[in-house]
Design a protein around this motif. Structure first.
Motif, mmCIF file in Angstrom:
data_model
loop_
_atom_site.group_PDB
_atom_site.id
_atom_site.type_symbol
_atom_site.label_atom_id
_atom_site.label_comp_id
_atom_site.label_asym_id
_atom_site.label_seq_id
_atom_site.Cartn_x
_atom_site.Cartn_y
_atom_site.Cartn_z
ATOM 1 N N LYS A 28 34.514 125.030 67.945
ATOM 2 C CA LYS A 28 35.360 126.109 68.451
ATOM 3 C C LYS A 28 36.701 125.564 68.911
ATOM 4 O O LYS A 28 37.753 126.177 68.681
ATOM 5 N N ASP A 32 40.447 126.359 67.250
ATOM 6 C CA ASP A 32 41.589 126.815 68.048
ATOM 7 C C ASP A 32 42.818 125.941 67.772
ATOM 8 O O ASP A 32 43.941 126.450 67.635
ATOM 9 N N GLN A 36 46.676 126.958 65.690
ATOM 10 C CA GLN A 36 48.024 126.679 66.178
ATOM 11 C C GLN A 36 48.749 125.632 65.333
ATOM 12 O O GLN A 36 49.963 125.684 65.166
ATOM 13 N N TRP A 48 48.613 120.290 72.353
ATOM 14 C CA TRP A 48 47.525 121.263 72.473
ATOM 15 C C TRP A 48 46.637 120.951 73.664
ATOM 16 O O TRP A 48 46.252 121.844 74.425
ATOM 17 N N ARG A 61 38.711 118.915 75.127
ATOM 18 C CA ARG A 61 39.511 119.001 73.914
ATOM 19 C C ARG A 61 39.699 117.619 73.288
ATOM 20 O O ARG A 61 39.601 117.461 72.068
#
Length: 258
Positions: A28, A32, A36, A48, A61
């Motif tokens: 996920k 994301d 972007q 990010w 992340r």
């Protein structure tokens, strides 16, 4: 980047016996990122990661990119070749609530029903997650050999959890003549509310306390990992970090008495 690689990454992660939820969370996060930045550079990834203010979020992340990059490197897919350079935010470890033997005794005194007493005994004996307790069936209890079968866990793999003699006794009284059906008949929220009513720590605090108590009693880290359903010693260390010095002292003292 070819988005179909994420599906293969998830499959390989699961086939390696790792937690399915972790792979899902990583996928996920990467999805994301790709929304972007379809062809992300190291600078894009750092940007990010920095867009979330949570230290834990930034760390997750970074871990997601590193995990995918390492996997891609192993398979020579040529994506995220810079994964080693992706920074990981450092978590500040604050003291975590850990159930103690006194909490166990207090909760048993506060419990007025056979169900509640059995619940406390299982928490202290097995260190199960709330979701695992909620899914238990009467048929999952092996009274003769003294263990519970956890059929569905966070990692997606079944395991067995040893039952102490007092937990086995409490469960026998609670189950009575029943041979099937939900063991406790409680949802995860009902378990949470029950513990609050008893003035007891959270289920996660019981899980930490169970791990600490097991190590204090001389149970090996390997056995604690197996009973808890952890795939590595990292989780054992995470749960017992605050008490590691105390545990080391106790272990040395035991060795000197032998």
């Amino acid at each position: 980047m070819d988005i179909s690689l994420l599906r293969e990454f998830q499959l390989d992660w699961r086939l390696a016996g790792k937690a399915e939820r972790t792979a899902t969370d990583y996928t996920k996060a990467i999805t994301d990122l790709l929304v972007q930045h379809p062809e992300p550079t190291l600078c894009d990834v750092k940007t990010w990661i920095a867009t979330t203010t949570s230290v834990l979020g930034r760390r997750k992340r970074g871990q997601a990119v590193r995990a995918l990059g390492k996997w891609a490197s192993t398979n020579d897919y040529g994506v995220f070749d810079f994964w080693r350079q992706v920074p990981l935010a450092k978590e500040t470890m604050s003291p975590q609530e850990t159930a103690t033997e006194q909490d166990y005794k207090n909760a048993l005194c506060a419990a007025t029903t056979l169900r509640d007493k059995a619940l406390i005994e299982v928490l202290w004996s097995c260190g199960l997650r709330r979701s695992e307790i909620a899914r238990l069936d009467v048929s999952d209890v092996n009274f003769s050999e003294g263990f519970l079968i956890v059929r569905t866990s966070k990692t997606g793999k079944p395991r067995i959890a040893p039952l102490s003699p007092s937990a086995r006794h409490a469960l026998r009284k609670h189950v009575g003549k029943r041979s099937q059906g939900s063991l406790f008949g409680m949802t995860t929220n009902a378990i949470r509310l029950c513990l609050q009513r008893l003035g007891a720590p959270s289920a996660h605090a019981w899980r930490r306390g169970w791990a600490v108590q097991a190590l204090r009693s001389g149970v090996s880290e390997t056995s604690v990992r197996a009973a808890a359903g952890w795939s590595s010693g990292a989780m054992v260390a995470r749960y017992t970090r605050a008490l590691s010095g105390e545990l080391a002292v106790e272990e040395f003292q035991r060795s000197w008495l032998e």
